[in-house]
Design a protein around this motif. Structure first.
Motif, PDB file in Angstrom:
ATOM      1  N   HIS A  28      11.643  35.778  71.516  1.00 40.65           N
ATOM      2  CA  HIS A  28      11.844  35.174  70.199  1.00 40.65           C
ATOM      3  C   HIS A  28      13.196  35.478  69.567  1.00 40.65           C
ATOM      4  N   LEU A  29      13.974  36.378  70.131  1.00 40.87           N
ATOM      5  CA  LEU A  29      15.207  36.813  69.482  1.00 40.87           C
ATOM      6  C   LEU A  29      16.210  35.680  69.305  1.00 40.87           C
ATOM      7  N   ALA A  30      16.430  34.905  70.343  1.00 38.62           N
ATOM      8  CA  ALA A  30      17.448  33.846  70.275  1.00 38.62           C
ATOM      9  C   ALA A  30      17.102  32.823  69.190  1.00 38.62           C
ATOM     10  N   LEU A  31      15.854  32.390  69.146  1.00 37.35           N
ATOM     11  CA  LEU A  31      15.438  31.414  68.133  1.00 37.35           C
ATOM     12  C   LEU A  31      15.512  32.014  66.738  1.00 37.35           C
ATOM     13  N   SER A  32      15.092  33.261  66.603  1.00 34.07           N
ATOM     14  CA  SER A  32      15.152  33.916  65.290  1.00 34.07           C
ATOM     15  C   SER A  32      16.589  34.022  64.807  1.00 34.07           C
ATOM     16  N   MET A  33      17.493  34.400  65.700  1.00 33.79           N
ATOM     17  CA  MET A  33      18.905  34.495  65.328  1.00 33.79           C
ATOM     18  C   MET A  33      19.445  33.140  64.900  1.00 33.79           C
TER      19      MET A  33
END
Length: 323
Positions: free
Chosen positions: A53-58
């Motif tokens: 989920h990190l890329a989308l959250s960023m």
């Protein structure tokens, strides 16, 4: 001296990989959010959930930060609220707690409070009208535990969920009123943050029903808006299939196909505007609705730091405060 803590789960300090990753780690690493024991919870969060989920959250936070001139709206709005509360109600020392936002948010709060003196009574006001394990309960439990250790002589109060409080409902109605006076909408949409079905079940075991609370807020608000003939309640930002439905991301883009061309959206579960309101709803879902043939999609701003909101906070705090 009396203290008032306005508590939220917070937001990353900025949209950098480090800040967003730290926020997700703090949030998802809390047993209120994921209940499996350590070290399995840490391994699940650090090795599976965050990498997914990190890329989308960023991406979301970067877009949000760009919209607000490099700032995070929740942080900016909370700073405004605290400053205005301190000026308007000097008999209270008001603070903001953004539980998961930084490396040591709770410790920084305690240090700030300790510098200002001794407290006779401290009131915790979660900025969540409806009660869930991962928001309302999380900030209350963490804050109460830390405050009890730091200020053992102080009396601690917690403002109970105020999802049906007439003062809160009236403020929502006051925010909606200018929109319905200048536009005729086909539908009022109320959007709340979705939660896992397991959390819904936990809440009911402990005596509170988040799903029912959301419907109560919506029904009471709708009753004050005779100009709008129908409403729909949705849940946003779900992270899996076994979460409360109907999902906003699925339902709202379908509305034009059902003959709904003018929508007024309001997010009663968010007292202060943040990622979920001004980006997920006002930007992303609004675009999808218009792309599908919708004509009007307006979002009612959150209560934020207006004078009436400050009065509401003061009234809620004093209502559970001993004379």
């Amino acid at each position: 001296m009396r203290g008032l803590i306005l508590a939220t789960i917070g937001t990353p300090q900025d949209a950098s990989k480090e800040s967003v990753s730290r926020y997700l780690s703090n949030f998802l690493g809390d047993s209120h959010v994921i209940s499996i024991p350590q070290p399995f919870r840490k391994s699940l969060v650090e090795n599976r959930i965050i990498p997914r989920h990190l890329a989308l959250s960023m991406k979301r936070y970067q877009a949000l930060q760009k919209l607000f001139g490099g700032e995070m709206p929740l942080r900016r709005n909370m700073e405004n609220v605290v400053q205005k509360m301190r000026l308007r109600f000097p008999d209270w020392k008001t603070y903001s707690l953004q539980l998961y936002g930084g490396e040591s948010e709770v410790e920084q709060l305690l240090q700030e409070m300790s510098r200002e003196g001794e407290f006779k009574e401290i009131t915790i006001l979660p900025l969540y009208p409806q009660c869930t394990v991962s928001s309302y309960c999380a900030v209350v439990d963490k804050a109460r535990e830390a405050l009890h250790k730091q200020f053992p002589e102080a009396t601690l109060h917690v403002v109970p969920p105020y999802y049906a409080d007439d003062r809160y409902i009236s403020l929502l109605q006051k925010k909606v009123r200018p929109f319905v006076e200048h536009n005729r909408y086909d539908l009022l949409v109320t959007s709340y943050h979705s939660i896992p079905l397991l959390h819904q079940w936990w809440g009911m075991c402990f005596g509170y029903d988040y799903h029912k609370q959301c419907h109560t807020t919506t029904k009471k608000l709708f009753q004050l808006l005779p100009e709008i003939k129908s409403y729909q309640l949705v849940f946003q930002s779900a992270m899996g299939k076994k979460w409360l439905t109907p999902f906003a991301e699925k339902e709202l883009p379908l509305l034009p196909e059902k003959g709904v061309s003018k929508v007024l959206a309001v997010c009663p579960g968010f007292i202060v505007d943040c990622l979920e309101t001004v980006y997920d709803i006002e930007q992303t879902l609004r675009k999808k609705f218009l792309d599908k043939g919708g004509k009007v999609f307006d979002l009612v701003p959150a209560l934020n730091s207006e004078e009436d909101t400050l009065d509401l906070f003061y009234a809620l705090a004093t209502s559970c405060h001993t004379p």
